[in-house]
Motif scaffolding. Structure first.
Motif, PDB file in Angstrom:
ATOM      1  N   PHE A  14      44.018  33.115  24.448  1.00  0.00           N
ATOM      2  CA  PHE A  14      44.603  33.554  25.716  1.00  0.00           C
ATOM      3  C   PHE A  14      44.625  35.076  25.778  1.00  0.00           C
ATOM      4  CE2 PHE A  14      46.921  30.568  28.645  1.00  0.00           C
ATOM      5  CZ  PHE A  14      46.727  31.334  29.767  1.00  0.00           C
ATOM      6  N   THR A  15      44.989  35.699  24.671  1.00  0.00           N
ATOM      7  CA  THR A  15      45.001  37.161  24.617  1.00  0.00           C
ATOM      8  C   THR A  15      43.598  37.718  24.818  1.00  0.00           C
ATOM      9  OG1 THR A  15      46.873  37.081  23.086  1.00  0.00           O
ATOM     10  CG2 THR A  15      45.650  39.147  23.203  1.00  0.00           C
ATOM     11  N   THR A  16      42.610  37.073  24.189  1.00  0.00           N
ATOM     12  CA  THR A  16      41.218  37.503  24.345  1.00  0.00           C
ATOM     13  C   THR A  16      40.766  37.386  25.792  1.00  0.00           C
ATOM     14  OG1 THR A  16      40.683  36.822  22.082  1.00  0.00           O
ATOM     15  CG2 THR A  16      38.840  37.034  23.627  1.00  0.00           C
ATOM     16  N   SER A  17      41.095  36.246  26.417  1.00  0.00           N
ATOM     17  CA  SER A  17      40.694  36.032  27.804  1.00  0.00           C
ATOM     18  C   SER A  17      41.260  37.103  28.723  1.00  0.00           C
ATOM     19  CB  SER A  17      41.167  34.646  28.255  1.00  0.00           C
ATOM     20  OG  SER A  17      40.846  34.419  29.606  1.00  0.00           O
ATOM     21  N   ASP A  18      42.556  37.372  28.579  1.00  0.00           N
ATOM     22  CA  ASP A  18      43.174  38.348  29.470  1.00  0.00           C
ATOM     23  C   ASP A  18      42.777  39.778  29.112  1.00  0.00           C
ATOM     24  OD1 ASP A  18      44.240  36.286  30.823  1.00  0.00           O
ATOM     25  OD2 ASP A  18      46.302  36.578  30.189  1.00  0.00           O
ATOM     26  N   GLY A  19      42.463  40.012  27.848  1.00  0.00           N
ATOM     27  CA  GLY A  19      41.918  41.315  27.480  1.00  0.00           C
ATOM     28  C   GLY A  19      40.570  41.553  28.144  1.00  0.00           C
ATOM     29  N   LEU A  20      39.764  40.487  28.219  1.00  0.00           N
ATOM     30  CA  LEU A  20      38.472  40.609  28.889  1.00  0.00           C
ATOM     31  C   LEU A  20      38.626  40.894  30.378  1.00  0.00           C
ATOM     32  CD1 LEU A  20      36.404  37.734  27.232  1.00  0.00           C
ATOM     33  CD2 LEU A  20      35.921  40.190  27.098  1.00  0.00           C
ATOM     34  N   ILE A  21      39.713  40.397  30.977  1.00  0.00           N
ATOM     35  CA  ILE A  21      39.968  40.715  32.389  1.00  0.00           C
ATOM     36  C   ILE A  21      40.118  42.225  32.568  1.00  0.00           C
ATOM     37  CG2 ILE A  21      41.661  40.519  34.262  1.00  0.00           C
ATOM     38  CD1 ILE A  21      42.189  37.663  33.362  1.00  0.00           C
ATOM     39  N   VAL A  22      40.860  42.845  31.670  1.00  0.00           N
ATOM     40  CA  VAL A  22      41.057  44.299  31.737  1.00  0.00           C
ATOM     41  C   VAL A  22      39.730  45.022  31.526  1.00  0.00           C
ATOM     42  CG1 VAL A  22      42.219  46.278  30.701  1.00  0.00           C
ATOM     43  CG2 VAL A  22      43.459  44.126  31.014  1.00  0.00           C
ATOM     44  N   VAL A  23      38.961  44.574  30.515  1.00  0.00           N
ATOM     45  CA  VAL A  23      37.665  45.206  30.245  1.00  0.00           C
ATOM     46  C   VAL A  23      36.744  45.071  31.451  1.00  0.00           C
ATOM     47  CG1 VAL A  23      35.573  45.038  28.825  1.00  0.00           C
ATOM     48  CG2 VAL A  23      37.831  44.920  27.744  1.00  0.00           C
ATOM     49  N   ARG A  24      36.694  43.883  32.028  1.00  0.00           N
ATOM     50  CA  ARG A  24      35.838  43.667  33.194  1.00  0.00           C
ATOM     51  C   ARG A  24      36.275  44.541  34.362  1.00  0.00           C
ATOM     52  NH1 ARG A  24      35.516  40.888  37.926  1.00  0.00           N
ATOM     53  NH2 ARG A  24      33.549  39.822  38.403  1.00  0.00           N
ATOM     54  N   ARG A  25      37.583  44.616  34.581  1.00  0.00           N
ATOM     55  CA  ARG A  25      38.127  45.382  35.704  1.00  0.00           C
ATOM     56  C   ARG A  25      37.837  46.875  35.567  1.00  0.00           C
ATOM     57  NH1 ARG A  25      39.867  48.370  38.887  1.00  0.00           N
ATOM     58  NH2 ARG A  25      41.526  48.134  40.436  1.00  0.00           N
ATOM     59  N   LEU A  26      37.891  47.385  34.337  1.00  0.00           N
ATOM     60  CA  LEU A  26      37.814  48.834  34.147  1.00  0.00           C
ATOM     61  C   LEU A  26      36.436  49.356  33.759  1.00  0.00           C
ATOM     62  CD1 LEU A  26      41.159  49.529  32.234  1.00  0.00           C
ATOM     63  CD2 LEU A  26      40.729  49.572  34.698  1.00  0.00           C
ATOM     64  N   PHE A  27      35.637  48.541  33.064  1.00  0.00           N
ATOM     65  CA  PHE A  27      34.450  49.106  32.431  1.00  0.00           C
ATOM     66  C   PHE A  27      33.117  48.489  32.835  1.00  0.00           C
ATOM     67  CE2 PHE A  27      37.937  49.727  29.305  1.00  0.00           C
ATOM     68  CZ  PHE A  27      37.986  51.115  29.361  1.00  0.00           C
ATOM     69  N   ILE A  28      33.097  47.270  33.344  1.00  0.00           N
ATOM     70  CA  ILE A  28      31.820  46.612  33.621  1.00  0.00           C
ATOM     71  C   ILE A  28      31.499  46.758  35.102  1.00  0.00           C
ATOM     72  CG2 ILE A  28      30.518  44.455  33.528  1.00  0.00           C
ATOM     73  CD1 ILE A  28      32.293  43.581  31.221  1.00  0.00           C
ATOM     74  N   ARG A  29      30.335  47.287  35.390  1.00  0.00           N
ATOM     75  CA  ARG A  29      29.974  47.579  36.776  1.00  0.00           C
ATOM     76  C   ARG A  29      28.824  46.716  37.296  1.00  0.00           C
ATOM     77  NH1 ARG A  29      34.230  48.939  36.944  1.00  0.00           N
ATOM     78  NH2 ARG A  29      35.151  51.024  36.962  1.00  0.00           N
ATOM     79  N   GLY A  30      27.853  46.382  36.472  1.00  0.00           N
ATOM     80  CA  GLY A  30      26.712  45.609  36.946  1.00  0.00           C
ATOM     81  C   GLY A  30      27.097  44.186  37.293  1.00  0.00           C
ATOM     82  N   ASP A  31      26.433  43.616  38.308  1.00  0.00           N
ATOM     83  CA  ASP A  31      26.766  42.261  38.759  1.00  0.00           C
ATOM     84  C   ASP A  31      26.555  41.232  37.653  1.00  0.00           C
ATOM     85  OD1 ASP A  31      27.450  43.218  41.223  1.00  0.00           O
ATOM     86  OD2 ASP A  31      25.533  42.698  42.187  1.00  0.00           O
ATOM     87  N   ARG A  32      25.457  41.333  36.931  1.00  0.00           N
ATOM     88  CA  ARG A  32      25.180  40.358  35.876  1.00  0.00           C
ATOM     89  C   ARG A  32      26.218  40.456  34.766  1.00  0.00           C
ATOM     90  NH1 ARG A  32      18.581  40.203  34.905  1.00  0.00           N
ATOM     91  NH2 ARG A  32      18.036  39.414  36.988  1.00  0.00           N
ATOM     92  N   GLY A  33      26.518  41.682  34.396  1.00  0.00           N
ATOM     93  CA  GLY A  33      27.515  41.873  33.340  1.00  0.00           C
ATOM     94  C   GLY A  33      28.878  41.352  33.754  1.00  0.00           C
ATOM     95  N   ARG A  34      29.262  41.578  34.992  1.00  0.00           N
ATOM     96  CA  ARG A  34      30.562  41.120  35.478  1.00  0.00           C
ATOM     97  C   ARG A  34      30.605  39.588  35.565  1.00  0.00           C
ATOM     98  NH1 ARG A  34      33.786  44.986  37.612  1.00  0.00           N
ATOM     99  NH2 ARG A  34      34.750  43.624  39.163  1.00  0.00           N
ATOM    100  N   ALA A  35      29.482  38.990  35.972  1.00  0.00           N
ATOM    101  CA  ALA A  35      29.427  37.526  36.039  1.00  0.00           C
ATOM    102  C   ALA A  35      29.510  36.914  34.640  1.00  0.00           C
ATOM    103  CB  ALA A  35      28.139  37.084  36.737  1.00  0.00           C
ATOM    104  N   ALA A  36      28.785  37.524  33.686  1.00  0.00           N
ATOM    105  CA  ALA A  36      28.837  37.021  32.315  1.00  0.00           C
ATOM    106  C   ALA A  36      30.240  37.168  31.735  1.00  0.00           C
ATOM    107  CB  ALA A  36      27.822  37.760  31.450  1.00  0.00           C
ATOM    108  N   ALA A  37      30.875  38.309  32.007  1.00  0.00           N
ATOM    109  CA  ALA A  37      32.237  38.526  31.520  1.00  0.00           C
ATOM    110  C   ALA A  37      33.206  37.511  32.120  1.00  0.00           C
ATOM    111  CB  ALA A  37      32.692  39.943  31.853  1.00  0.00           C
ATOM    112  N   GLU A  38      33.024  37.204  33.407  1.00  0.00           N
ATOM    113  CA  GLU A  38      33.894  36.221  34.052  1.00  0.00           C
ATOM    114  C   GLU A  38      33.713  34.841  33.421  1.00  0.00           C
ATOM    115  OE1 GLU A  38      36.826  34.957  36.827  1.00  0.00           O
ATOM    116  OE2 GLU A  38      36.243  36.882  35.953  1.00  0.00           O
ATOM    117  N   GLY A  39      32.480  34.512  33.055  1.00  0.00           N
ATOM    118  CA  GLY A  39      32.255  33.253  32.361  1.00  0.00           C
ATOM    119  C   GLY A  39      32.979  33.199  31.027  1.00  0.00           C
TER     120      GLY A  39
END
Length: 241
Positions: free
Chosen positions: A188-213
């Motif tokens: 759960f901590t990993t999942s929500d940590g990835l939300i922060v990483v995706r929100r702040l650092f990932i810009r490309g559509d593919r990268g954001r989609a992969a992160a959301e997965g």
């Protein structure tokens, strides 16, 4: 106390909903997510209802309240790029984390330094990043992060699963489903940590989609491990599946 629970139809629904939700996120099919994602937590709620005869009523109530809040949060967060929905989702999940933490405390979980220190450090780091780079969502996500850290710290208490192997102060998942709690909290901590990483650092559509997965897959796994583990904590021995 080794668990002999069988897997049920609700687990098949859970697995199918999770797979469809992850695929929908990675491929950008929001309609698929709108159908599948709201089924993840209710499938686990059905599991709780099926186990209500050998689960304490207070435990069942806390689990059902948490899963109801998670369902609301899942609906809000189908669009992860809408900050208003993100905040509402985090608020819903805060209710869920409070319910889970209350159940764990009822069942004797206590914070340990090896679990609390890294989670506190991670929470402080994420809060600092949010304040500097996403002020509009920093306050609610920081509050939510504190509740998540509490649940994750409590779930990592190895005394919840006596007899389980322990590595790095975390129980290794085994046949006793109480041993699933620590890894569930970590996921759960990993999942929500990835939300922060995706929100702040990932810009490309593919990268954001992969992160959301990755966010959704780890979230669903965490829910399964935590719910099954908490059901096992309060299990009355009845021989039922």
């Amino acid at each position: 106390m080794k668990s002999k629970y069988n897997w049920g139809v609700e687990h098949a629904v859970f697995a199918g909903a999770t797979l469809a939700t992850v695929v929908g996120a990675v491929t950008g099919r929001e309609r698929v997510q709108r159908v599948a994602k709201p089924l993840i937590a209710p499938a686990l709620a059905v599991r709780v209802l099926r186990r209500r005869a050998d689960t304490g009523p207070a435990d069942a109530a806390l689990l059902l309240a948490g899963l109801a809040a998670a369902t609301v949060g899942d609906v809000f967060m189908i669009d992860p790029d809408d900050d208003a929905r993100l905040v509402r989702g985090a608020s819903s999940f805060a209710v869920m984390q409070a319910a889970y933490a209350a159940l764990l405390l009822r069942r004797g979980a206590r914070p340990t330094a090896p679990a609390a220190i890294p989670r506190l450090a991670g929470w402080a780091g994420a809060a600092s990043l949010l304040r500097s780079r996403a002020k509009e969502v920093a306050a609610p996500l920081t509050v939510y992060g504190a509740l998540l850290g509490t649940t994750s710290t409590l779930s990592a208490d190895p005394s919840l699963a006596p007899g389980a192997n322990v590595v790095a102060n975390v129980a290794v998942p085994g046949p006793d489903r109480r041993s699933w709690l620590g890894v569930g909290g970590m996921l759960f901590t990993t999942s929500d940590g990835l939300i922060v990483v995706r929100r702040l650092f990932i810009r490309g559509d593919r990268g954001r989609a992969a992160a959301e997965g990755g966010i959704l897959a780890s979230y669903a796994a965490a829910q399964l491990l935590l719910v099954e583990g908490m059901l096992a904590l309060g299990r009355r021995v009845t021989g039922r599946a």
